[in-house]
Design an enzyme around this catalytic site. Structure first.
Site, PDB file in Angstrom:
ATOM      1  N   HIS A  22       0.839  -1.207   0.000  1.00  0.00           N
ATOM      2  CA  HIS A  22       0.000   0.000   0.000  1.00  0.00           C
ATOM      3  C   HIS A  22       0.873   1.257   0.000  1.00  0.00           C
ATOM      4  O   HIS A  22       0.607   2.209  -0.739  1.00  0.00           O
ATOM      5  CB  HIS A  22      -0.889   0.045   1.253  1.00  0.00           C
ATOM      6  CG  HIS A  22      -1.954  -0.991   1.297  1.00  0.00           C
ATOM      7  ND1 HIS A  22      -2.140  -1.811   2.388  1.00  0.00           N
ATOM      8  CD2 HIS A  22      -2.904  -1.347   0.403  1.00  0.00           C
ATOM      9  CE1 HIS A  22      -3.155  -2.618   2.160  1.00  0.00           C
ATOM     10  NE2 HIS A  22      -3.635  -2.362   0.951  1.00  0.00           N
ATOM     11  N   LYS A  46     -18.368  -6.162   8.601  1.00  0.00           N
ATOM     12  CA  LYS A  46     -17.045  -6.722   8.868  1.00  0.00           C
ATOM     13  C   LYS A  46     -16.475  -6.124  10.142  1.00  0.00           C
ATOM     14  O   LYS A  46     -16.714  -4.971  10.472  1.00  0.00           O
ATOM     15  CB  LYS A  46     -16.090  -6.437   7.710  1.00  0.00           C
ATOM     16  CG  LYS A  46     -16.448  -7.195   6.448  1.00  0.00           C
ATOM     17  CD  LYS A  46     -15.383  -6.989   5.402  1.00  0.00           C
ATOM     18  CE  LYS A  46     -15.719  -7.770   4.133  1.00  0.00           C
ATOM     19  NZ  LYS A  46     -14.691  -7.597   3.127  1.00  0.00           N
ATOM     20  N   ARG A 100      -1.782  -6.316  -8.154  1.00  0.00           N
ATOM     21  CA  ARG A 100      -0.745  -7.278  -7.787  1.00  0.00           C
ATOM     22  C   ARG A 100      -0.527  -8.327  -8.863  1.00  0.00           C
ATOM     23  O   ARG A 100       0.524  -8.936  -8.913  1.00  0.00           O
ATOM     24  CB  ARG A 100      -1.092  -7.974  -6.470  1.00  0.00           C
ATOM     25  CG  ARG A 100      -0.965  -7.052  -5.285  1.00  0.00           C
ATOM     26  CD  ARG A 100      -1.356  -7.750  -4.038  1.00  0.00           C
ATOM     27  NE  ARG A 100      -2.789  -8.050  -4.126  1.00  0.00           N
ATOM     28  CZ  ARG A 100      -3.546  -8.395  -3.109  1.00  0.00           C
ATOM     29  NH1 ARG A 100      -3.023  -8.505  -1.913  1.00  0.00           N
ATOM     30  NH2 ARG A 100      -4.819  -8.634  -3.261  1.00  0.00           N
ATOM     31  N   SER A 138      -2.985  -7.765   3.008  1.00  0.00           N
ATOM     32  CA  SER A 138      -3.358  -7.505   4.399  1.00  0.00           C
ATOM     33  C   SER A 138      -3.877  -8.768   5.075  1.00  0.00           C
ATOM     34  O   SER A 138      -3.594  -9.014   6.252  1.00  0.00           O
ATOM     35  CB  SER A 138      -4.422  -6.408   4.468  1.00  0.00           C
ATOM     36  OG  SER A 138      -3.904  -5.189   4.027  1.00  0.00           O
TER      37      SER A 138
END
Length: 172
Positions: A22, A46, A100, A138
């Site tokens: 990040h 969440k 990614r 993460s």
């Protein structure tokens, strides 16, 4: 000659926790925009490891010196709806997305089409992850930390301390 319009970018994610990947995207985005809004997604369904306030503080502590060095500014904000709406709310004319690999690309291309249809004034820019960070996520950082593993290679030191303090269970 008309003055150049301020370039405002919006980089969204959950940043739970912020990783070196990040931070790499943030650093590179700051070379493209005058002001970067790091929009931290809030999802009521969440339960993140770190609070919004903790994530915002860590991002600002790590990214503000980079922004200053590059002659740009950075802020953090929360959002819970559509990214294109968050971009409008913060005056962003570009959405920054980190990629990614191929799986990210397939998903992000679909999102660009949807976002452009909803708001053609906002452009999307893809920044591919640097080779040394493209494997970092993460989710994996949280898993490694929860199992007592070393996450120092994947996150800034401040983030490591916060994550380890949160993920380690007291020993009996």
């Amino acid at each position: 000659m008309a003055p150049r319009k301020k370039r405002v970018g919006l980089y969204s994610g959950t940043f739970d926790p912020m990783t070196n990947g990040h931070l790499d995207i943030i650093r590179r985005a700051l070379t493209l925009v005058d002001h970067l809004v790091v929009a931290i997604g809030i999802n009521a369904s969440k339960a993140p490891m770190l609070t919004f306030e903790e994530r915002a503080a860590l991002i600002e502590a790590e990214a503000r010196p980079i922004a200053k060095r590059l002659g740009a500014t950075i802020t953090t904000a929360s959002f819970s709806g559509l990214v294109v709406d968050a971009a409008d709310e913060h005056g962003a004319n570009v959405i920054i997305r980190g990629l990614r690999g191929a799986v990210d690309y397939e998903y992000e291309v679909q999102m660009v089409g949807m976002n452009r249809t909803m708001n053609p004034r906002v452009e999307t820019v893809f920044l591919t992850a640097s080779p040394e960070t493209q494997f970092i996520s993460s989710t994996l950082v949280r898993q490694i930390a929860s199992m007592g593993g070393d996450i120092s290679q994947f996150v800034p030191r401040r983030v490591e301390k916060k994550v380890l303090a949160r993920s380690r269970k007291p020993r009996k």
